[in-house]
Scaffold this active site. Structure first.
Site, mmCIF file in Angstrom:
data_model
loop_
_atom_site.group_PDB
_atom_site.id
_atom_site.type_symbol
_atom_site.label_atom_id
_atom_site.label_comp_id
_atom_site.label_asym_id
_atom_site.label_seq_id
_atom_site.Cartn_x
_atom_site.Cartn_y
_atom_site.Cartn_z
ATOM 1 N N GLU A 18 1.104 5.490 0.903
ATOM 2 C CA GLU A 18 0.506 6.614 1.634
ATOM 3 C C GLU A 18 0.850 7.944 0.962
ATOM 4 O O GLU A 18 1.982 8.168 0.543
ATOM 5 C CB GLU A 18 1.046 6.597 3.068
ATOM 6 C CG GLU A 18 0.459 7.688 3.931
ATOM 7 C CD GLU A 18 0.825 7.514 5.384
ATOM 8 O OE1 GLU A 18 0.650 6.409 5.941
ATOM 9 O OE2 GLU A 18 1.291 8.502 5.984
ATOM 10 N N LYS A 65 -6.889 -1.211 20.979
ATOM 11 C CA LYS A 65 -7.406 -0.855 19.649
ATOM 12 C C LYS A 65 -7.926 -2.118 18.950
ATOM 13 O O LYS A 65 -8.966 -2.106 18.305
ATOM 14 C CB LYS A 65 -6.317 -0.159 18.822
ATOM 15 C CG LYS A 65 -5.886 1.186 19.436
ATOM 16 C CD LYS A 65 -5.097 2.059 18.486
ATOM 17 C CE LYS A 65 -3.618 1.957 18.614
ATOM 18 N NZ LYS A 65 -2.888 3.040 17.923
ATOM 19 N N SER A 125 0.857 -1.193 0.000
ATOM 20 C CA SER A 125 0.000 0.000 0.000
ATOM 21 C C SER A 125 0.894 1.244 0.000
ATOM 22 O O SER A 125 2.069 1.175 0.365
ATOM 23 C CB SER A 125 -0.937 -0.012 1.210
ATOM 24 O OG SER A 125 -0.215 -0.245 2.398
ATOM 25 N N GLY A 162 -4.092 11.110 16.501
ATOM 26 C CA GLY A 162 -3.518 12.347 15.977
ATOM 27 C C GLY A 162 -2.846 13.141 17.082
ATOM 28 O O GLY A 162 -2.764 12.686 18.235
ATOM 29 N N ASP A 163 -2.344 14.307 16.742
ATOM 30 C CA ASP A 163 -1.670 15.168 17.715
ATOM 31 C C ASP A 163 -2.338 16.522 17.700
ATOM 32 O O ASP A 163 -2.715 17.021 16.633
ATOM 33 C CB ASP A 163 -0.193 15.332 17.343
ATOM 34 C CG ASP A 163 0.554 14.023 17.490
ATOM 35 O OD1 ASP A 163 0.514 13.454 18.590
ATOM 36 O OD2 ASP A 163 1.151 13.566 16.495
ATOM 37 N N PHE A 213 11.646 14.600 10.593
ATOM 38 C CA PHE A 213 10.498 13.689 10.763
ATOM 39 C C PHE A 213 10.757 12.717 11.912
ATOM 40 O O PHE A 213 9.897 12.443 12.724
ATOM 41 C CB PHE A 213 10.301 12.833 9.506
ATOM 42 C CG PHE A 213 9.574 13.510 8.387
ATOM 43 C CD1 PHE A 213 9.055 14.787 8.510
ATOM 44 C CD2 PHE A 213 9.396 12.839 7.179
ATOM 45 C CE1 PHE A 213 8.387 15.396 7.458
ATOM 46 C CE2 PHE A 213 8.725 13.438 6.124
ATOM 47 C CZ PHE A 213 8.231 14.714 6.266
ATOM 48 N N ALA A 255 -7.031 6.732 20.277
ATOM 49 C CA ALA A 255 -7.531 6.155 19.027
ATOM 50 C C ALA A 255 -8.488 4.982 19.274
ATOM 51 O O ALA A 255 -9.411 4.757 18.482
ATOM 52 C CB ALA A 255 -6.343 5.689 18.166
ATOM 53 N N LYS A 281 5.758 11.093 -3.860
ATOM 54 C CA LYS A 281 6.716 10.908 -4.959
ATOM 55 C C LYS A 281 6.835 9.416 -5.245
ATOM 56 O O LYS A 281 6.719 8.600 -4.334
ATOM 57 C CB LYS A 281 8.076 11.464 -4.566
ATOM 58 C CG LYS A 281 8.036 12.961 -4.341
ATOM 59 C CD LYS A 281 9.415 13.510 -4.177
ATOM 60 C CE LYS A 281 9.318 15.026 -4.063
ATOM 61 N NZ LYS A 281 10.069 15.558 -2.978
ATOM 62 N N HIS A 308 3.878 -1.037 3.687
ATOM 63 C CA HIS A 308 3.124 0.210 3.485
ATOM 64 C C HIS A 308 4.160 1.315 3.282
ATOM 65 O O HIS A 308 4.951 1.604 4.195
ATOM 66 C CB HIS A 308 2.274 0.494 4.734
ATOM 67 C CG HIS A 308 1.492 1.773 4.665
ATOM 68 N ND1 HIS A 308 0.302 1.893 3.977
ATOM 69 C CD2 HIS A 308 1.721 3.001 5.205
ATOM 70 C CE1 HIS A 308 -0.175 3.125 4.103
ATOM 71 N NE2 HIS A 308 0.679 3.822 4.832
HETATM 72 P P1 FAD Z 1 -3.173 6.250 20.336
HETATM 73 O O1 FAD Z 1 -3.219 4.847 19.878
HETATM 74 O O2 FAD Z 1 -4.362 6.803 21.016
HETATM 75 O O3 FAD Z 1 -1.904 6.379 21.330
HETATM 76 C C1 FAD Z 1 -1.419 7.656 21.701
HETATM 77 C C2 FAD Z 1 -0.615 7.547 22.993
HETATM 78 O O4 FAD Z 1 -1.513 7.355 24.082
HETATM 79 C C3 FAD Z 1 0.365 6.379 23.033
HETATM 80 O O5 FAD Z 1 1.504 6.811 23.732
HETATM 81 C C4 FAD Z 1 -0.375 5.323 23.840
HETATM 82 O O6 FAD Z 1 0.495 4.413 24.491
HETATM 83 C C5 FAD Z 1 -1.147 6.184 24.824
HETATM 84 N N1 FAD Z 1 -2.422 5.582 25.257
HETATM 85 C C6 FAD Z 1 -3.412 5.110 24.488
HETATM 86 N N2 FAD Z 1 -4.451 4.682 25.239
HETATM 87 C C7 FAD Z 1 -4.107 4.918 26.518
HETATM 88 C C8 FAD Z 1 -4.758 4.714 27.794
HETATM 89 N N3 FAD Z 1 -5.991 4.203 27.865
HETATM 90 N N4 FAD Z 1 -4.095 5.086 28.912
HETATM 91 C C9 FAD Z 1 -2.857 5.633 28.818
HETATM 92 N N5 FAD Z 1 -2.181 5.848 27.668
HETATM 93 C C10 FAD Z 1 -2.808 5.485 26.546
HETATM 94 N N6 FAD Z 1 -0.827 11.788 12.425
HETATM 95 C C11 FAD Z 1 -1.617 12.712 11.834
HETATM 96 O O7 FAD Z 1 -1.776 13.803 12.362
HETATM 97 N N7 FAD Z 1 -2.243 12.449 10.633
HETATM 98 C C12 FAD Z 1 -2.114 11.281 9.990
HETATM 99 O O8 FAD Z 1 -2.689 11.076 8.925
HETATM 100 C C13 FAD Z 1 -1.289 10.269 10.606
HETATM 101 N N8 FAD Z 1 -1.132 9.061 10.037
HETATM 102 C C14 FAD Z 1 -0.397 8.093 10.672
HETATM 103 C C15 FAD Z 1 -0.305 6.830 10.105
HETATM 104 C C16 FAD Z 1 0.454 5.834 10.711
HETATM 105 C C17 FAD Z 1 0.533 4.482 10.056
HETATM 106 C C18 FAD Z 1 1.141 6.108 11.926
HETATM 107 C C19 FAD Z 1 1.984 5.053 12.569
HETATM 108 C C20 FAD Z 1 1.040 7.365 12.512
HETATM 109 C C21 FAD Z 1 0.275 8.369 11.909
HETATM 110 N N9 FAD Z 1 0.128 9.625 12.474
HETATM 111 C C22 FAD Z 1 -0.662 10.582 11.850
HETATM 112 C C23 FAD Z 1 0.791 9.960 13.732
HETATM 113 C C24 FAD Z 1 -0.124 9.730 14.965
HETATM 114 O O9 FAD Z 1 -1.285 10.531 14.864
HETATM 115 C C25 FAD Z 1 0.651 10.099 16.216
HETATM 116 O O10 FAD Z 1 1.687 9.164 16.425
HETATM 117 C C26 FAD Z 1 -0.174 10.305 17.478
HETATM 118 O O11 FAD Z 1 0.681 10.866 18.474
HETATM 119 C C27 FAD Z 1 -0.732 9.022 18.066
HETATM 120 O O12 FAD Z 1 -1.797 8.544 17.352
HETATM 121 P P2 FAD Z 1 -2.326 7.038 17.641
HETATM 122 O O13 FAD Z 1 -3.478 6.816 16.788
HETATM 123 O O14 FAD Z 1 -1.199 6.092 17.603
HETATM 124 O O15 FAD Z 1 -2.788 7.245 19.182
#
Ligand code: FAD
Length: 297
Positions: A12, A160, A10, A103-104, A211, A118, A267, A261
């Site tokens: 991105e 998740k 895939s 996300g952040d 990055f 998430a 690019k 992926h």
């Molecule tokens: P989560 O899975 O919610 O985790 C975030 C943090 O919270 C982790 O440290 C986890 O250990 C902690 N956590 C989760 N649940 C709990 C709980 N119940 N108690 C305590 N701690 C907990 N960012 C963007 O802005 N846009 C994008 O399109 C994007 N695409 C991405 C695609 C991929 C494949 C990857 C790997 C990352 C991507 N990111 C993107 C980055 C991502 O949004 C960041 O890494 C963000 O900080 C975490 O998102 P997550 O979905 O992993 O969060």
């Protein structure tokens, strides 16, 4: 030797900010569509893009190629109502795969909204749309930078998974041992879903460093020092970058990774060079390679 097909690959992309960027994305997508990959994904939020920008680019790709498109959907800073609206919008667009993320928060924004993690978005997608979507989530072989502990980060992937995730894509890494160790840990925690490695082709040094610092990915010392030693010599950076990432992909495939992926950064050149050198059989469904004139709807 394990072999993977293009159905396990895939690509991105991110929503470009200019017309020129959009036409580069179109060219890249059309070129990569020739591989008949499993899907394209379109990021959201990273680099300041908007949700509308992601939706626009999803529609554009649906119109230009027959490759399924998976939008990234980040929940931080949003309300449940907003998220349900977007989920329904993607259902209407016949999108069947979503990359569900926390996300952040953009710098300066302090309100996390109604979602903290998430896993809560994954649960909402299942609650709203049942099994309509294949849900991808993010996984971190080198551990998410904000994780409370290594163990808790694995437990987060399990949360998740238990909320309804179908498979995971990893943050990029350059050390395959981190990935294989992570897979073993996930198996020990009964996480039974494919975990596909995210691959970042190396074409530039300073951007890669930026990055990697942002997302917590490690650039091994020997790679960093060699890249640094090439200075502005882009050809040497690309040649060395290709060797490193090609070898990484070979090791991952040989070790049983379920797919790859690619973070293409819109690019195609570096990704195509890797694909052309990997032993990937091209899956050819009975579909046109691209449908430039197809109407959306
Ligand atoms: P989560 O899975 O919610 O985790 C975030 C943090 O919270 C982790 O440290 C986890 O250990 C902690 N956590 C989760 N649940 C709990 C709980 N119940 N108690 C305590 N701690 C907990 N960012 C963007 O802005 N846009 C994008 O399109 C994007 N695409 C991405 C695609 C991929 C494949 C990857 C790997 C990352 C991507 N990111 C993107 C980055 C991502 O949004 C960041 O890494 C963000 O900080 C975490 O998102 P997550 O979905 O992993 O969060």
């Amino acid at each position: 030797m394990n072999v993977i097909s293009s159905q396990n690959i895939s690509f991105e992309f991110f929503p470009p900010k200019t017309d020129e960027g959009e036409s580069q994305l179109q060219d890249t997508a059309i070129r990569l569509a020739e591989y008949h990959p499993h899907f394209f994904s379109m990021t959201f939020g990273a680099g300041g893009s908007t949700r509308a920008g992601t939706i626009e680019m999803v529609k554009m790709l649906q119109g230009k190629t027959s490759v399924p498109v998976a939008p990234h959907l980040a929940c931080i800073g949003s309300s449940r109502e907003e998220m349900v609206g977007v989920i329904r919008q993607y259902q209407d667009l016949k999108v069947r795969r979503i990359v569900a993320l926390r996300g952040d928060l953009p710098s300066g924004m302090v309100q996390p909204g109604e979602f903290r993690y998430a896993s809560e978005l994954v649960a909402l997608i299942r609650e709203t749309a049942g099994d309509f979507f294949h849900i991808e989530v993010a996984a971190y072989p080198e551990i998410h930078p904000q994780a409370k502990s290594v163990e808790d980060d694995i437990l987060n992937l399990k949360r998740k998974y238990e909320a309804g995730a179908s498979s995971a894509i990893t943050q990029y890494f350059f050390n395959p041992d981190a990935y294989f160790y992570y897979l073993d840990e996930c198996a020990k925690h009964s996480i039974y879903m494919p975990i596909v490695p995210g691959i970042m082709p190396i074409t530039q040094f300073s951007r890669l460093v930026r990055f990697s610092e942002m997302c917590g990915a490690e650039i091994p010392c020997w790679i960093r020092k060699r890249l640094e030693s090439y200075g502005d010599d882009m050809e040497s950076i690309k040649a060395f970058g290709f060797e490193v990432v090609f070898h990484l992909c070979q090791t991952l495939i040989a070790g049983g990774a379920p797919g790859l992926h690619f973070y293409t950064l819109n690019k195609s050149e570096a990704t195509l060079k890797i694909l052309e050198n990997l032993n990937i059989s091209i899956h050819r469904p009975n579909l046109p390679r691209y449908v430039a004139s197809q109407k959306i709807g």
